[in-house]
Scaffold this motif. Structure first.
Motif, short mmCIF file in Angstrom:
data_model
loop_
_atom_site.label_atom_id
_atom_site.label_comp_id
_atom_site.label_asym_id
_atom_site.label_seq_id
_atom_site.Cartn_x
_atom_site.Cartn_y
_atom_site.Cartn_z
N THR A 1 63.42 -67.16 -46.51
CA THR A 1 64.24 -67.22 -47.71
C THR A 1 63.68 -66.22 -48.72
N LEU A 2 64.56 -65.41 -49.30
CA LEU A 2 64.12 -64.33 -50.18
C LEU A 2 64.49 -64.56 -51.65
N ARG A 3 64.60 -65.79 -52.07
CA ARG A 3 64.90 -66.02 -53.48
C ARG A 3 63.87 -66.98 -54.05
N GLU A 4 63.77 -66.90 -55.37
CA GLU A 4 62.88 -67.84 -56.04
C GLU A 4 63.41 -69.25 -55.86
N PRO A 5 62.67 -70.26 -55.79
CA PRO A 5 61.21 -70.33 -55.89
C PRO A 5 60.50 -70.15 -54.56
N TYR A 6 61.25 -69.86 -53.51
CA TYR A 6 60.65 -69.75 -52.18
C TYR A 6 59.79 -68.50 -52.03
N THR A 7 60.21 -67.43 -52.65
CA THR A 7 59.48 -66.17 -52.59
C THR A 7 59.36 -65.64 -54.01
N PRO A 8 58.17 -65.62 -54.58
CA PRO A 8 58.03 -65.20 -55.97
C PRO A 8 58.40 -63.73 -56.20
N GLU A 9 58.13 -62.88 -55.23
CA GLU A 9 58.45 -61.46 -55.36
C GLU A 9 59.02 -60.97 -54.05
N VAL A 10 60.19 -60.35 -54.11
CA VAL A 10 60.83 -59.81 -52.92
C VAL A 10 60.67 -58.30 -52.93
N THR A 11 60.08 -57.78 -51.88
CA THR A 11 59.88 -56.34 -51.78
C THR A 11 61.02 -55.71 -50.97
N PRO A 12 61.22 -54.42 -51.14
CA PRO A 12 62.21 -53.75 -50.30
C PRO A 12 61.92 -53.92 -48.81
N ALA A 13 60.64 -53.97 -48.46
CA ALA A 13 60.28 -54.18 -47.05
C ALA A 13 60.73 -55.55 -46.56
N ASP A 14 60.66 -56.57 -47.43
CA ASP A 14 61.12 -57.91 -47.06
C ASP A 14 62.62 -57.89 -46.74
#
Length: 68
Positions: free
Chosen positions: A7-20
């Protein structure tokens, strides 16, 4: 469907990088196409699909409103 896509949205991932985003798009296209790596004659279509999914993902994440 794709267990390696996180999951690539908050609160699951605090920062999403282009690589993600790119990794998730690649995994999705691999899953739905059934190819880990496409044959040479399908490479352009495969790469275009990965780019399109990554762009759609970036748009989705930018437009989502997460209520706390």
């Amino acid at each position: 469907m794709c267990r390696s896509i996180k999951t690539l949205r908050e609160p699951y991932t605090p920062e999403v990088t282009p690589a993600d985003v790119d990794a998730a798009a690649l995994q999705y296209v691999r899953k739905i196409s059934g190819f880990r790596a496409p044959a040479a004659h399908n490479a352009a279509a495969f790469d275009a699909a990965v780019a399109a999914v990554a762009a759609a993902t970036r748009t989705l994440l930018a437009d989502l409103v997460v209520r706390r």
